[in-house]
Design a protein around this motif. Structure first.
Motif, PDB file in Angstrom:
ATOM      1  N   VAL A 126       0.843  -1.196   0.000  1.00  0.00           N
ATOM      2  CA  VAL A 126       0.000   0.000   0.000  1.00  0.00           C
ATOM      3  C   VAL A 126       0.878   1.246   0.000  1.00  0.00           C
ATOM      4  O   VAL A 126       1.972   1.244   0.552  1.00  0.00           O
ATOM      5  CB  VAL A 126      -0.975   0.034   1.209  1.00  0.00           C
ATOM      6  CG1 VAL A 126      -2.046  -1.020   1.080  1.00  0.00           C
ATOM      7  CG2 VAL A 126      -0.244  -0.109   2.519  1.00  0.00           C
ATOM      8  N   SER A 127       0.376   2.295  -0.628  1.00  0.00           N
ATOM      9  CA  SER A 127       1.066   3.574  -0.683  1.00  0.00           C
ATOM     10  C   SER A 127       0.492   4.485   0.396  1.00  0.00           C
ATOM     11  O   SER A 127      -0.694   4.806   0.370  1.00  0.00           O
ATOM     12  CB  SER A 127       0.876   4.213  -2.063  1.00  0.00           C
ATOM     13  OG  SER A 127       1.425   5.509  -2.077  1.00  0.00           O
ATOM     14  N   LEU A 128       1.336   4.893   1.337  1.00  0.00           N
ATOM     15  CA  LEU A 128       0.879   5.728   2.446  1.00  0.00           C
ATOM     16  C   LEU A 128       1.571   7.088   2.400  1.00  0.00           C
ATOM     17  O   LEU A 128       2.353   7.453   3.262  1.00  0.00           O
ATOM     18  CB  LEU A 128       1.142   5.030   3.783  1.00  0.00           C
ATOM     19  CG  LEU A 128       0.376   3.732   3.987  1.00  0.00           C
ATOM     20  CD1 LEU A 128       0.774   3.057   5.284  1.00  0.00           C
ATOM     21  CD2 LEU A 128      -1.121   3.986   3.955  1.00  0.00           C
ATOM     22  N   THR A 129       1.268   7.804   1.330  1.00  0.00           N
ATOM     23  CA  THR A 129       1.803   9.147   1.168  1.00  0.00           C
ATOM     24  C   THR A 129       0.754  10.052   0.551  1.00  0.00           C
ATOM     25  O   THR A 129      -0.099   9.595  -0.216  1.00  0.00           O
ATOM     26  CB  THR A 129       3.087   9.147   0.302  1.00  0.00           C
ATOM     27  OG1 THR A 129       3.555  10.491   0.166  1.00  0.00           O
ATOM     28  CG2 THR A 129       2.826   8.566  -1.075  1.00  0.00           C
ATOM     29  N   ALA A 130       0.823  11.317   0.904  1.00  0.00           N
ATOM     30  CA  ALA A 130      -0.080  12.300   0.318  1.00  0.00           C
ATOM     31  C   ALA A 130       0.345  12.635  -1.110  1.00  0.00           C
ATOM     32  O   ALA A 130      -0.419  13.222  -1.869  1.00  0.00           O
ATOM     33  CB  ALA A 130      -0.105  13.569   1.176  1.00  0.00           C
ATOM     34  N   ASN A 131       1.561  12.236  -1.495  1.00  0.00           N
ATOM     35  CA  ASN A 131       2.103  12.549  -2.820  1.00  0.00           C
ATOM     36  C   ASN A 131       1.889  11.412  -3.812  1.00  0.00           C
ATOM     37  O   ASN A 131       2.730  11.154  -4.660  1.00  0.00           O
ATOM     38  CB  ASN A 131       3.600  12.863  -2.707  1.00  0.00           C
ATOM     39  CG  ASN A 131       3.866  14.082  -1.889  1.00  0.00           C
ATOM     40  OD1 ASN A 131       3.113  15.051  -1.945  1.00  0.00           O
ATOM     41  ND2 ASN A 131       4.918  14.054  -1.094  1.00  0.00           N
ATOM     42  N   SER A 132       0.767  10.726  -3.724  1.00  0.00           N
ATOM     43  CA  SER A 132       0.527   9.580  -4.601  1.00  0.00           C
ATOM     44  C   SER A 132      -0.470   9.884  -5.717  1.00  0.00           C
ATOM     45  O   SER A 132      -0.702   9.047  -6.570  1.00  0.00           O
ATOM     46  CB  SER A 132      -0.001   8.404  -3.777  1.00  0.00           C
ATOM     47  OG  SER A 132      -1.272   8.736  -3.255  1.00  0.00           O
TER      48      SER A 132
END
Length: 167
Positions: A126-132
């Protein structure tokens, strides 16, 4: 009058400084990771219409940095009656790799972690960044499954129907 203006400015400045920790704390992103765990009753290494949602299963979310063994974030969750788990995750993990893995089955008849083919050490990244580029704060993980020790008899018909095996 000048003294009153100075006091008002000083008071306003003090209020701003007092509220800075709250602003910094609320600026840290919060994400929710949601996924499902199944009992894969056909031992086919994919979720199908016979797969059963598993309540009470335990999963692990781990985020790791670049260095070997550098776990930067870790949390466990348990699935609900529909086989769904949900994590609340604080902070941005942009430079980390975050994976969900199976930990413990709630069913003794369905407790094998697949270890063959593509399902070797199954996990969901999973991608856990606001920059996705994603605007929602919920990240959906791919489903994970424990396998039964022996496939159910009705699986043979399903696999024929799906053209996974010949007649």
């Amino acid at each position: 009058m000048a003294r009153l203006t100075q006091l008002a400015i000083l008071f306003a400045g003090a209020l701003c400084l007092i509220s800075l920790p709250d602003i910094a704390h609320s600026a840290a992103p919060e994400f929710y990771v949601q996924g499902e765990v199944y009992c894969e009753v056909c031992r086919a290494d994919f979720i199908n219409k016979l797969s059963e949602p598993m309540s009470g299963a335990k999963v692990l979310l781990e985020c790791k940095g670049d260095e070997e063994g550098n776990v930067t974030y870790s949390a466990e969750a348990v699935t609900n009656e529909k086989g769904v788990y949900r994590f609340a995750v604080k902070g941005d993990h942009e430079d980390e790799t975050c994976d969900i893995t199976l930990v413990k089955s709630s069913r003794p008849d369905c407790d094998e972690i697949p270890d063959e083919g593509w399902a070797t050490k199954p996990s969901s990244r999973v991608s856990l960044t606001a920059n996705s580029g994603m605007h929602d704060d919920t990240r959906k993980a791919n489903p994970l499954a424990f396998a039964k020790k022996v496939a159910l008899p009705e699986c043979a018909e399903l696999l024929k129907e799906l053209e996974v095996i010949d007649d």
